[in-house]
Motif scaffolding. Structure first.
Motif, PDB file in Angstrom:
ATOM      1  N   ARG A 285       1.119  -1.222   0.215  1.00  0.00           N
ATOM      2  CA  ARG A 285      -0.234   0.046  -0.208  1.00  0.00           C
ATOM      3  C   ARG A 285       1.168   1.545  -0.108  1.00  0.00           C
ATOM      4  NH1 ARG A 285      -1.148   3.367   4.605  1.00  0.00           N
ATOM      5  NH2 ARG A 285      -0.826   0.927   5.817  1.00  0.00           N
ATOM      6  N   LEU A 286       2.321   1.001   0.822  1.00  0.00           N
ATOM      7  CA  LEU A 286       2.603   2.247   0.918  1.00  0.00           C
ATOM      8  C   LEU A 286       3.414   2.915  -0.311  1.00  0.00           C
ATOM      9  CD1 LEU A 286       4.264   2.036   4.765  1.00  0.00           C
ATOM     10  CD2 LEU A 286       2.120   3.794   3.952  1.00  0.00           C
ATOM     11  N   HIS A 287       3.885   1.071  -0.880  1.00  0.00           N
ATOM     12  CA  HIS A 287       5.126   1.652  -1.773  1.00  0.00           C
ATOM     13  C   HIS A 287       4.048   1.916  -2.854  1.00  0.00           C
ATOM     14  CE1 HIS A 287       8.057   1.152  -5.124  1.00  0.00           C
ATOM     15  NE2 HIS A 287       7.914  -0.213  -4.939  1.00  0.00           N
ATOM     16  N   THR A 288       3.107   1.195  -3.563  1.00  0.00           N
ATOM     17  CA  THR A 288       2.478   1.496  -4.952  1.00  0.00           C
ATOM     18  C   THR A 288       1.438   2.667  -4.919  1.00  0.00           C
ATOM     19  OG1 THR A 288       0.697  -0.670  -4.576  1.00  0.00           O
ATOM     20  CG2 THR A 288       3.681  -1.332  -5.628  1.00  0.00           C
ATOM     21  N   GLY A 289       0.635   2.665  -3.443  1.00  0.00           N
ATOM     22  CA  GLY A 289      -0.622   2.725  -3.718  1.00  0.00           C
ATOM     23  C   GLY A 289      -2.173   2.235  -3.393  1.00  0.00           C
ATOM     24  N   ILE A 290      -1.500   0.311  -4.245  1.00  0.00           N
ATOM     25  CA  ILE A 290      -2.591  -0.740  -4.285  1.00  0.00           C
ATOM     26  C   ILE A 290      -2.967  -0.570  -3.012  1.00  0.00           C
ATOM     27  CG2 ILE A 290      -2.744  -2.081  -4.897  1.00  0.00           C
ATOM     28  CD1 ILE A 290      -1.364  -2.010  -7.178  1.00  0.00           C
TER      29      ILE A 290
END
Length: 393
Positions: A285-290
Protein backbone atom coordinates in the motif's frame (compact mmCIF):
# COMPACT_ATOMS: atom_id res chain seq x y z
CA UNK A 1 -28.36 -7.04 1.73
CA UNK A 2 -24.66 -7.15 2.57
CA UNK A 3 -22.49 -9.56 0.64
CA UNK A 4 -20.95 -12.30 2.78
CA UNK A 5 -17.19 -12.84 2.89
CA UNK A 6 -15.78 -15.84 4.75
CA UNK A 7 -12.32 -15.19 6.19
CA UNK A 8 -10.23 -18.17 7.23
CA UNK A 9 -8.32 -17.45 10.43
CA UNK A 10 -8.80 -15.00 13.30
CA UNK A 11 -5.16 -14.34 14.13
CA UNK A 12 -3.15 -11.15 14.05
CA UNK A 13 -2.44 -11.45 10.30
CA UNK A 14 -6.13 -11.78 9.47
CA UNK A 15 -7.21 -8.78 11.59
CA UNK A 16 -6.43 -6.15 8.90
CA UNK A 17 -8.31 -8.22 6.32
CA UNK A 18 -11.36 -8.40 8.60
CA UNK A 19 -11.20 -4.66 9.24
CA UNK A 20 -10.96 -3.92 5.51
CA UNK A 21 -13.94 -6.19 4.81
CA UNK A 22 -15.99 -4.28 7.37
CA UNK A 23 -14.86 -0.98 5.82
CA UNK A 24 -16.06 -2.30 2.45
CA UNK A 25 -19.50 -2.93 3.93
CA UNK A 26 -19.22 -6.72 3.85
CA UNK A 27 -20.75 -9.19 6.30
CA UNK A 28 -17.72 -10.89 7.84
CA UNK A 29 -17.80 -14.59 8.72
CA UNK A 30 -14.60 -15.54 10.53
CA UNK A 31 -13.60 -19.19 10.72
CA UNK A 32 -11.26 -20.54 13.40
CA UNK A 33 -11.22 -22.97 16.26
CA UNK A 34 -11.68 -21.30 19.64
CA UNK A 35 -8.76 -19.48 21.22
CA UNK A 36 -7.55 -16.06 22.26
CA UNK A 37 -7.63 -14.68 18.71
CA UNK A 38 -8.20 -10.95 18.12
CA UNK A 39 -10.24 -11.44 14.94
CA UNK A 40 -13.23 -12.86 16.80
CA UNK A 41 -14.13 -9.51 18.35
CA UNK A 42 -14.30 -7.92 14.89
CA UNK A 43 -16.44 -10.55 13.17
CA UNK A 44 -20.12 -10.25 12.36
CA UNK A 45 -20.37 -14.01 12.60
CA UNK A 46 -18.04 -16.74 13.93
CA UNK A 47 -17.68 -20.34 12.77
CA UNK A 48 -16.00 -22.49 15.41
CA UNK A 49 -14.16 -24.75 12.99
CA UNK A 50 -10.60 -25.80 12.24
CA UNK A 51 -9.60 -24.02 9.00
CA UNK A 52 -7.89 -27.21 7.84
CA UNK A 53 -11.15 -29.19 8.10
CA UNK A 54 -12.04 -28.60 4.47
CA UNK A 55 -15.29 -30.55 4.37
CA UNK A 56 -16.69 -28.91 7.51
CA UNK A 57 -15.82 -25.43 6.27
CA UNK A 58 -17.33 -26.23 2.87
CA UNK A 59 -20.57 -27.39 4.50
CA UNK A 60 -20.78 -24.16 6.53
CA UNK A 61 -19.94 -22.00 3.50
CA UNK A 62 -22.69 -23.71 1.53
CA UNK A 63 -25.19 -23.31 4.38
CA UNK A 64 -24.39 -19.61 4.78
CA UNK A 65 -24.43 -18.99 1.02
CA UNK A 66 -21.23 -16.95 1.06
CA UNK A 67 -20.22 -14.67 -1.80
CA UNK A 68 -16.47 -15.11 -1.39
CA UNK A 69 -13.75 -16.65 0.76
CA UNK A 70 -10.30 -15.25 1.58
CA UNK A 71 -7.32 -15.38 3.91
CA UNK A 72 -3.89 -13.83 4.20
CA UNK A 73 -0.55 -14.51 5.81
CA UNK A 74 -1.06 -18.26 6.29
CA UNK A 75 -0.61 -21.42 4.24
CA UNK A 76 -2.61 -23.79 6.42
CA UNK A 77 -6.05 -22.68 5.18
CA UNK A 78 -5.24 -22.50 1.46
CA UNK A 79 -6.38 -26.04 0.59
CA UNK A 80 -9.68 -25.43 2.35
CA UNK A 81 -10.11 -22.13 0.53
CA UNK A 82 -9.44 -23.82 -2.81
CA UNK A 83 -11.99 -26.60 -2.17
CA UNK A 84 -14.71 -24.10 -1.23
CA UNK A 85 -14.01 -22.03 -4.34
CA UNK A 86 -14.07 -25.12 -6.55
CA UNK A 87 -17.26 -26.61 -5.08
CA UNK A 88 -19.24 -23.36 -4.86
CA UNK A 89 -18.02 -21.74 -8.08
CA UNK A 90 -16.27 -18.90 -6.27
CA UNK A 91 -13.14 -17.03 -7.39
CA UNK A 92 -9.84 -18.19 -5.97
CA UNK A 93 -6.91 -20.55 -6.23
CA UNK A 94 -7.67 -24.03 -7.60
CA UNK A 95 -7.26 -27.24 -5.59
CA UNK A 96 -4.48 -28.41 -7.93
CA UNK A 97 -2.49 -25.19 -7.47
CA UNK A 98 -3.14 -25.16 -3.73
CA UNK A 99 -1.89 -28.72 -3.45
CA UNK A 100 1.54 -28.00 -4.92
CA UNK A 101 1.93 -24.60 -3.25
CA UNK A 102 1.26 -25.86 0.28
CA UNK A 103 3.54 -28.91 0.28
CA UNK A 104 7.26 -28.14 -0.04
CA UNK A 105 8.12 -31.51 -1.58
CA UNK A 106 5.38 -31.25 -4.25
CA UNK A 107 6.47 -27.64 -4.78
CA UNK A 108 10.11 -28.54 -5.33
CA UNK A 109 9.12 -31.30 -7.75
CA UNK A 110 6.93 -28.77 -9.58
CA UNK A 111 9.91 -26.39 -9.77
CA UNK A 112 12.01 -29.12 -11.33
CA UNK A 113 9.39 -30.08 -13.91
CA UNK A 114 8.68 -26.44 -14.75
CA UNK A 115 12.35 -25.46 -15.13
CA UNK A 116 12.07 -23.03 -12.22
CA UNK A 117 15.58 -22.26 -10.93
CA UNK A 118 15.85 -23.76 -7.45
CA UNK A 119 18.14 -25.54 -5.01
CA UNK A 120 19.04 -29.23 -5.09
CA UNK A 121 16.85 -31.32 -2.79
CA UNK A 122 15.76 -34.83 -1.85
CA UNK A 123 12.49 -35.96 -0.30
CA UNK A 124 12.82 -38.23 2.74
CA UNK A 125 10.55 -40.25 5.02
CA UNK A 126 12.92 -41.34 7.80
CA UNK A 127 16.01 -40.17 9.66
CA UNK A 128 18.09 -42.73 7.79
CA UNK A 129 16.90 -41.35 4.45
CA UNK A 130 17.59 -37.82 5.67
CA UNK A 131 21.13 -38.78 6.63
CA UNK A 132 21.74 -40.39 3.23
CA UNK A 133 20.29 -37.31 1.51
CA UNK A 134 22.46 -34.91 3.51
CA UNK A 135 25.58 -36.94 2.74
CA UNK A 136 24.66 -37.01 -0.94
CA UNK A 137 23.94 -33.26 -1.16
CA UNK A 138 26.82 -32.27 1.09
CA UNK A 139 26.66 -30.19 4.25
CA UNK A 140 25.41 -27.61 5.07
CA UNK A 141 21.80 -28.56 4.33
CA UNK A 142 18.33 -27.34 5.30
CA UNK A 143 16.11 -29.87 7.05
CA UNK A 144 12.50 -28.89 6.35
CA UNK A 145 8.99 -29.87 7.33
CA UNK A 146 6.78 -29.70 4.23
CA UNK A 147 3.42 -28.40 5.40
CA UNK A 148 4.01 -25.58 7.91
CA UNK A 149 5.15 -21.97 7.63
CA UNK A 150 6.72 -19.35 9.87
CA UNK A 151 10.13 -21.13 9.81
CA UNK A 152 8.70 -23.95 11.94
CA UNK A 153 10.46 -27.26 11.41
CA UNK A 154 13.19 -25.62 9.30
CA UNK A 155 16.79 -25.92 10.51
CA UNK A 156 20.16 -25.31 8.91
CA UNK A 157 22.44 -28.26 9.63
CA UNK A 158 26.20 -27.87 9.36
CA UNK A 159 27.32 -31.19 10.86
CA UNK A 160 26.15 -34.77 10.58
CA UNK A 161 25.85 -35.12 14.36
CA UNK A 162 23.23 -32.32 14.43
CA UNK A 163 20.94 -33.82 11.80
CA UNK A 164 18.88 -36.04 14.09
CA UNK A 165 17.80 -33.11 16.27
CA UNK A 166 16.84 -31.13 13.16
CA UNK A 167 14.95 -34.10 11.72
CA UNK A 168 13.01 -34.57 14.96
CA UNK A 169 12.15 -30.86 14.98
CA UNK A 170 10.64 -31.22 11.48
CA UNK A 171 8.67 -34.32 12.50
CA UNK A 172 7.32 -32.60 15.62
CA UNK A 173 5.54 -29.79 13.76
CA UNK A 174 4.53 -31.63 10.59
CA UNK A 175 1.22 -33.30 9.74
CA UNK A 176 2.78 -35.29 6.89
CA UNK A 177 5.22 -38.20 6.83
CA UNK A 178 7.57 -36.72 4.24
CA UNK A 179 10.20 -34.03 4.60
CA UNK A 180 12.87 -32.26 2.57
CA UNK A 181 16.63 -32.15 2.79
CA UNK A 182 17.79 -29.21 0.70
CA UNK A 183 21.19 -27.92 -0.27
CA UNK A 184 21.93 -24.52 1.30
CA UNK A 185 22.03 -21.83 -1.38
CA UNK A 186 24.66 -19.10 -1.40
CA UNK A 187 23.80 -15.41 -1.69
CA UNK A 188 21.28 -13.05 -0.13
CA UNK A 189 17.67 -13.94 0.60
CA UNK A 190 14.95 -11.64 -0.77
CA UNK A 191 11.19 -11.86 -1.09
CA UNK A 192 8.77 -11.41 -3.96
CA UNK A 193 5.04 -10.79 -3.81
CA UNK A 194 2.82 -10.97 -6.87
CA UNK A 195 -0.80 -11.24 -7.91
CA UNK A 196 -2.21 -13.45 -10.64
CA UNK A 197 -5.58 -12.20 -11.86
CA UNK A 198 -7.73 -13.68 -14.59
CA UNK A 199 -4.81 -15.57 -16.10
CA UNK A 200 -2.27 -12.74 -16.02
CA UNK A 201 0.51 -11.76 -13.64
CA UNK A 202 -0.60 -8.26 -12.69
CA UNK A 203 1.90 -7.46 -9.95
CA UNK A 204 5.52 -8.55 -9.52
CA UNK A 205 7.12 -6.86 -6.52
CA UNK A 206 10.52 -8.10 -5.30
CA UNK A 207 11.70 -6.70 -2.00
CA UNK A 208 14.64 -6.74 0.33
CA UNK A 209 14.37 -9.09 3.30
CA UNK A 210 15.72 -8.77 6.80
CA UNK A 211 16.17 -11.94 8.86
CA UNK A 212 17.03 -12.76 12.44
CA UNK A 213 18.30 -16.00 13.94
CA UNK A 214 17.14 -18.18 16.81
CA UNK A 215 19.82 -20.84 17.02
CA UNK A 216 20.02 -22.51 13.60
CA UNK A 217 16.55 -21.24 12.61
CA UNK A 218 16.40 -18.27 10.23
CA UNK A 219 13.31 -16.12 10.76
CA UNK A 220 11.94 -13.44 8.40
CA UNK A 221 12.02 -10.26 10.47
CA UNK A 222 11.22 -7.51 7.96
CA UNK A 223 11.06 -6.32 4.37
CA UNK A 224 11.71 -3.13 2.46
CA UNK A 225 10.81 -1.57 -0.87
CA UNK A 226 12.13 -0.76 -3.43
CA UNK A 227 14.36 -3.67 -4.42
CA UNK A 228 17.75 -2.61 -5.72
CA UNK A 229 18.50 -5.44 -8.16
CA UNK A 230 19.85 -4.99 -11.68
CA UNK A 231 17.65 -4.95 -14.79
CA UNK A 232 18.95 -8.44 -15.66
CA UNK A 233 18.01 -9.82 -12.25
CA UNK A 234 14.58 -8.18 -12.35
CA UNK A 235 13.82 -9.81 -15.71
CA UNK A 236 15.01 -13.18 -14.40
CA UNK A 237 12.74 -12.78 -11.39
CA UNK A 238 9.77 -12.04 -13.65
CA UNK A 239 10.64 -15.05 -15.82
CA UNK A 240 10.87 -17.35 -12.79
CA UNK A 241 7.51 -16.05 -11.54
CA UNK A 242 5.88 -16.75 -14.89
CA UNK A 243 7.25 -20.31 -14.80
CA UNK A 244 5.86 -20.84 -11.30
CA UNK A 245 2.42 -19.62 -12.36
CA UNK A 246 2.39 -21.84 -15.44
CA UNK A 247 3.74 -24.92 -13.65
CA UNK A 248 1.42 -24.60 -10.65
CA UNK A 249 -1.68 -23.37 -12.48
CA UNK A 250 -2.14 -20.60 -9.91
CA UNK A 251 -4.74 -17.97 -10.80
CA UNK A 252 -6.85 -15.36 -9.01
CA UNK A 253 -4.58 -15.34 -5.99
CA UNK A 254 -1.58 -13.68 -4.41
CA UNK A 255 1.82 -15.33 -4.76
CA UNK A 256 4.60 -15.08 -2.18
CA UNK A 257 8.15 -16.29 -2.89
CA UNK A 258 11.35 -16.69 -0.90
CA UNK A 259 14.35 -16.33 -3.20
CA UNK A 260 18.12 -16.50 -2.90
CA UNK A 261 20.03 -14.13 -5.19
CA UNK A 262 23.75 -14.11 -5.93
CA UNK A 263 24.70 -11.33 -8.31
CA UNK A 264 22.28 -11.63 -11.23
CA UNK A 265 21.51 -15.29 -10.51
CA UNK A 266 18.64 -16.60 -8.44
CA UNK A 267 17.18 -19.72 -6.90
CA UNK A 268 13.57 -19.95 -5.77
CA UNK A 269 13.46 -21.44 -2.29
CA UNK A 270 9.68 -21.58 -1.82
CA UNK A 271 6.45 -20.20 -3.26
CA UNK A 272 3.02 -19.89 -1.68
CA UNK A 273 -0.43 -19.22 -3.08
CA UNK A 274 -1.21 -16.39 -0.68
CA UNK A 275 -0.01 -12.97 0.39
CA UNK A 276 3.16 -12.72 2.44
CA UNK A 277 3.06 -11.81 6.09
CA UNK A 278 5.59 -9.60 7.93
CA UNK A 279 3.78 -6.39 6.95
CA UNK A 280 3.78 -7.09 3.20
CA UNK A 281 0.23 -5.82 2.45
CA UNK A 282 0.92 -2.61 4.37
CA UNK A 283 4.19 -2.10 2.48
CA UNK A 284 2.54 -2.70 -0.89
CA UNK A 285 0.00 0.00 0.00
CA UNK A 286 2.75 2.46 0.91
CA UNK A 287 5.03 1.57 -2.00
CA UNK A 288 2.47 1.39 -4.83
CA UNK A 289 -0.72 3.01 -3.52
CA UNK A 290 -2.58 -0.28 -4.11
CA UNK A 291 -4.71 -1.36 -1.16
CA UNK A 292 -3.67 -5.01 -1.08
CA UNK A 293 -6.26 -6.15 1.45
CA UNK A 294 -9.01 -4.60 -0.67
CA UNK A 295 -7.57 -6.28 -3.76
CA UNK A 296 -7.59 -9.70 -2.07
CA UNK A 297 -11.23 -9.25 -1.04
CA UNK A 298 -12.37 -7.79 -4.37
CA UNK A 299 -10.80 -10.67 -6.25
CA UNK A 300 -12.46 -13.21 -3.95
CA UNK A 301 -15.85 -11.58 -4.58
CA UNK A 302 -15.37 -11.65 -8.35
CA UNK A 303 -15.15 -7.87 -8.60
CA UNK A 304 -12.79 -6.05 -10.93
CA UNK A 305 -9.37 -5.17 -9.51
CA UNK A 306 -7.19 -2.21 -10.43
CA UNK A 307 -3.44 -2.85 -10.29
CA UNK A 308 -2.36 0.58 -11.48
CA UNK A 309 0.28 2.02 -9.11
CA UNK A 310 -0.49 5.48 -7.78
CA UNK A 311 2.66 5.88 -5.67
CA UNK A 312 6.34 4.92 -5.61
CA UNK A 313 7.61 5.42 -2.09
CA UNK A 314 10.30 3.66 -0.04
CA UNK A 315 9.09 1.77 3.02
CA UNK A 316 10.01 -1.02 5.39
CA UNK A 317 8.57 -3.35 8.00
CA UNK A 318 10.04 -4.97 11.05
CA UNK A 319 8.56 -7.64 13.28
CA UNK A 320 9.20 -7.38 16.98
CA UNK A 321 10.63 -10.45 18.72
CA UNK A 322 11.67 -10.78 22.33
CA UNK A 323 14.92 -12.57 23.25
CA UNK A 324 13.40 -13.42 26.65
CA UNK A 325 10.01 -14.60 27.80
CA UNK A 326 7.90 -13.72 30.80
CA UNK A 327 4.79 -11.94 32.08
CA UNK A 328 4.48 -8.34 30.89
CA UNK A 329 4.47 -6.05 33.92
CA UNK A 330 3.87 -2.78 32.07
CA UNK A 331 4.24 -1.10 28.68
CA UNK A 332 5.38 2.51 28.35
CA UNK A 333 2.62 3.45 25.89
CA UNK A 334 3.34 7.16 26.09
CA UNK A 335 6.93 6.57 24.99
CA UNK A 336 5.75 4.30 22.15
CA UNK A 337 3.37 7.01 20.93
CA UNK A 338 6.27 9.48 20.96
CA UNK A 339 8.44 7.04 18.96
CA UNK A 340 5.61 6.59 16.46
CA UNK A 341 5.10 10.32 16.01
CA UNK A 342 8.82 11.10 15.70
CA UNK A 343 9.38 8.46 13.02
CA UNK A 344 5.96 8.50 11.26
CA UNK A 345 5.76 4.83 12.16
CA UNK A 346 2.74 2.52 12.33
CA UNK A 347 3.39 0.49 15.49
CA UNK A 348 1.26 -2.50 16.48
CA UNK A 349 1.76 -4.53 19.66
CA UNK A 350 0.14 -7.96 19.90
CA UNK A 351 0.44 -8.26 23.70
CA UNK A 352 -0.72 -6.25 26.73
CA UNK A 353 0.22 -6.08 30.42
CA UNK A 354 -0.48 -9.38 32.13
CA UNK A 355 0.10 -11.44 28.97
CA UNK A 356 2.79 -14.09 28.76
CA UNK A 357 5.41 -12.81 26.31
CA UNK A 358 7.05 -15.61 24.28
CA UNK A 359 10.78 -15.91 23.79
CA UNK A 360 11.50 -16.09 20.08
CA UNK A 361 11.83 -19.59 18.61
CA UNK A 362 10.29 -19.11 15.16
CA UNK A 363 8.25 -16.66 13.11
CA UNK A 364 5.03 -17.35 15.05
CA UNK A 365 6.53 -15.72 18.16
CA UNK A 366 6.17 -12.13 16.92
CA UNK A 367 5.04 -9.68 19.58
CA UNK A 368 4.35 -6.74 17.28
CA UNK A 369 5.06 -4.98 14.00
CA UNK A 370 6.48 -1.68 12.76
CA UNK A 371 5.74 -0.07 9.37
CA UNK A 372 8.03 2.80 8.37
CA UNK A 373 8.13 5.29 5.46
CA UNK A 374 11.83 4.52 4.82
CA UNK A 375 13.74 1.58 3.36
CA UNK A 376 16.65 1.99 5.81
CA UNK A 377 16.74 -1.29 7.73
CA UNK A 378 19.21 0.10 10.27
CA UNK A 379 16.57 2.70 11.15
CA UNK A 380 14.00 -0.06 11.57
CA UNK A 381 16.39 -1.94 13.86
CA UNK A 382 16.96 1.13 16.01
CA UNK A 383 13.24 1.78 16.41
CA UNK A 384 12.55 -1.90 17.17
CA UNK A 385 15.12 -1.78 19.97
CA UNK A 386 13.52 1.39 21.36
CA UNK A 387 10.08 -0.21 21.39
CA UNK A 388 11.31 -3.42 23.03
CA UNK A 389 12.83 -1.26 25.79
CA UNK A 390 9.31 0.06 26.48
CA UNK A 391 8.04 -3.45 27.33
CA UNK A 392 8.84 -4.38 30.92
CA UNK A 393 8.74 -8.02 31.98
Amino acid sequence: MKRKIMILGAGIYQVPLILKAREMGLHTIVVSYRGNYPGFALADEICDLDTTDSEAVLAEARRLQIDGIATTGTDVAIRTLSLVCDELGLVGISPAAASVLTDKLAMKEMFRKGNVPSTAFLGVRSYEEALDAARSLGFPVMMKACDVSGSRGVTMVHREEDLRTAYEASVKVSHTTHYIVEKVASGTEIGLDAFVYRGEVRLCLPHEKEVCHAGDITIPAGHSFPFGGSAILLERLRDALRKIVVASGADNCAINCDIMVDGDNLQILEAGGRCGATGIPELIRLHTGIDYYETILSCALGDSCDFTPTASAPCSSRLLFSPVGGIIDRIDEERIRAISAANKAEITLDYKPGDLLPRVHDGTDRIGQIILPTDAQEEASRIADEILACIHI
